[in-house]
Scaffold this active site. Sequence first.
Site, PDB file in Angstrom:
ATOM      1  N   SER B 247       0.841  -1.202   0.000  1.00  0.00           N
ATOM      2  CA  SER B 247       0.000   0.000   0.000  1.00  0.00           C
ATOM      3  C   SER B 247       0.878   1.255   0.000  1.00  0.00           C
ATOM      4  CB  SER B 247      -0.941  -0.058   1.207  1.00  0.00           C
ATOM      5  OG  SER B 247      -1.980   0.874   1.091  1.00  0.00           O
ATOM      6  N   ASP B 339      -8.382  -5.178  -6.121  1.00  0.00           N
ATOM      7  CA  ASP B 339      -7.966  -4.194  -5.114  1.00  0.00           C
ATOM      8  C   ASP B 339      -8.893  -2.980  -5.197  1.00  0.00           C
ATOM      9  OD1 ASP B 339      -6.697  -2.384  -3.448  1.00  0.00           O
ATOM     10  OD2 ASP B 339      -4.690  -2.769  -4.253  1.00  0.00           O
ATOM     11  N   HIS B 374      -6.701  -5.957  -1.762  1.00  0.00           N
ATOM     12  CA  HIS B 374      -5.585  -5.071  -1.427  1.00  0.00           C
ATOM     13  C   HIS B 374      -4.597  -5.719  -0.454  1.00  0.00           C
ATOM     14  CE1 HIS B 374      -3.629  -1.184  -1.009  1.00  0.00           C
ATOM     15  NE2 HIS B 374      -3.753  -1.220   0.304  1.00  0.00           N
TER      16      HIS B 374
END
Lengths: 427, 428
Positions: B247, B339, B374
């Site tokens: 991330s 994601d 994600h």
Amino acid sequence: MSQAVPPVLSVQPSRALVDEKFSVQVENLPPGCPVTVRSLYQSEDKDFWEAYGHYVSDHRGTVSVSEDVSLGGTYTGKEQMGLIWSMRPAPGSREGLRLRKRDMCTPMLVTISVYRGHEDFRDQTALASALVERWHMAPGVQRIEVRERGVQGTLFVPPGPGPFPALLDLWGGGGGLQEYRAALLASRGFAALALEYLKADDSKPNSPGDKYFETAFEIIRAHPQVAPDRVGIIGLCFGTLVALSLAAEYPMIKPRCIVCLSNVHHKSRKNTVTEFPEEVPERFKTVGAMENVLVWRDMGLAVLKMQHPKIPVGNIDCPMLLINGTDDQNWPTVEVASDIIKMMREAGKESLVTRVDYPGAGHLIEPPFSPLFRATNFMLSGTRKKVMMLWGGKTKPHADAQEDSWRRILSFLQLHLYGDPSPKAKL
Amino acid sequence: MRWESSTRPAPLLTATPVRTLVDEQTCIKASFLPSNHPVTVCARMRSDEGDLWQSFAHYNTNSSGMFNLNSDHSVGGSYSGCEPMGLFWSMQPAPGEREGLRLRKKCVESPYTVQISLLEGHVSPNQDPGKEVAAVTAERWYMSPGVKRQEIRQNGLVGTLFIPPGPGPFPAMLDMWGMGGGLPEYRSSLFASRGYASFCLAYVGHKDLPGPSNTVNVGDSYFKAAFQFLQEHSQISADRIGIVGLSYGCYLTLHTGTLPGVKPACLIGINGPVGSSRELLHVNVTTKKSDQDQVFWSFDDQGYIIFKQTSLPSNLHPESIVKLEEITCPLMYIVGEDDLSASSIENADLIEKTLRAAGKSHLFTRLSYPGAGHLIEPPYSPMSRASFWVIKPEKLMTLWGGHPAPHAAAQEDAWRKMLAFMELSLRR
């Protein structure tokens, strides 16, 4: 890259039960590089135990202990678990040591390291090392100290509601309370009561006749998580004498099956079981450079030839697994097994017996990968004299016997305690 | 008295091995059951916070009264089909537990204890528990024996260093997570269990960092110092250090990896942007949007925050976009195609395009997983499609994306490939 990558040593798995194998691999060595892979363990008594094998890396710079041949050390050949079963006290240790884990709630912590070369490796810093945990007890197994109705022992119960098949776990003439086989059996699905019946102190040992074992059996059967008609007995040495006596002479105790390791079947001249080890006369025999080592094997052979009282094994009605080593120096257990089978044949019950004799194995047939204890310090019951007892066994055959017999024991116990084999089935 | 002519004992349920690292498989089997018989296998465990997570699956025994999760098919429950580790990755919070949970191990020195039970018939453990006939306990560890854990609070750095057993020197990883902040240690502890020293670094939302906890108050010198800390460590090989980030940590990985004087041996980015922006750094999300702030996150019809647009390359501050053409080491980028928190596909495309133009395609490895979200984490862990982002001043959930089975497959495959990539880049 300017800096060479040091070798990488990995052990898979890093946590295991003591009867499980691991794979040791060393990578990133130069090709064709001689190395020594070594295990080191510090026991609860603070003694150091070690094993090592000499290897040469392959063209990729890899050593795989499970695939490659050890060229020397405490073991040779292709031996995946040689680093555990060939352990011996490190140089400079006290004599006559035996390795028996006392605390079941912690693992054995073994360091596996790799050193350059085949000589003088102990003087060097290791190139790489890893730590492995070896457990006797699986998570979720309950450990229950039993102190009721005069019985002393430790009960191990597998996780889950049960009801579980169960075992009375009996050790030999050394006495005390050894929990490690019972803990391992519970980790394999069998409730097991490790029973203390030859006390370490001066008190009188328990005899099958004095209701101690009957009470122990009742305690197991009454446990809410035990299937009361699926209780067997496993015993070693003197423990087999007790097991055979309970099965043959006490109708209230009907074990569903019995496992006898290193068989003994003679009683004392007074026809009791417990006095038998006290009566065995000391006979000194010098073995090599060792003095004051007791070798009872020949005494046992003499006893076999005499009209010495024996357990009437022909009364036994349950399946029996007899496991012995041909290099047993403590008792002629192979000959005893033959005599037991002869008596069973005379009673028409030979089909109940399964027998395995392991060439080169000694007296102390333990769970797999335990090191061999060929001769150890021992205290005689009765006189309480400290001696060195010769148990026998040659390292590699003894290790093979332990690994193979454990597999057979678990399979035998599963068949007879979990399963419902036809009573006439040939084992 | 319970004497019966033949008591039926409990079936024998085993998990082999019973103690594993979390990235290892365990084989669940049972025997001594009736033949061709329906059973339910159920797994339960408590998180470090005490929440109960659970899963279950329906199987039928074979004609010998046995089943084996390595070869048999689940015909219903938390997952279906042949999934040896399905009971672990399909766990969800039990009904009645707190909402919006995400499973993250806080204490990596203790294992998760998983109770695996066998129930009669095909039941749903929550509606009708049925009768438990057998159980086994498995331990799942984040650290192998001998790994040393050291809290690092020096030179302003806030992190935890994990060192494998042995003399070393070891290759190492600098390990960074996202804007959720804190200090997740569980990937680093696993790297160390695989022979790599690993330093997980906090940069936001940690009490030992300077400034307010909802902003990033550290700059380039901080990340450079973290890299140097590893280089100067006596048990770490200075020229065998890689950087990994998920991330926003992915941006930091790429950014740190191209700082002057920082020469990583490899870079791994997971589902993250190649640049930054005020919005990405701004964690004060509320449902009330100020008109002055230009924000790219949105709310779906359930009121969940979707951050995805914020990391679209066109929404990143142009000056912040990492000069990927300057990369000199191998780069692996991992994409979860579902994601919903980051524009991973678009960022991966940009990296690929940039490196191709610079003649550096040979440095680039792209892993792409349909159905994965994600939070691509170490394998066999449960996933959360959504969880709480903030709880004060109001409770807000964010959508991570992903669906359990493909996400689990992605985690398993990505982890294996990451370790192989690290082996190639850091050990040869």
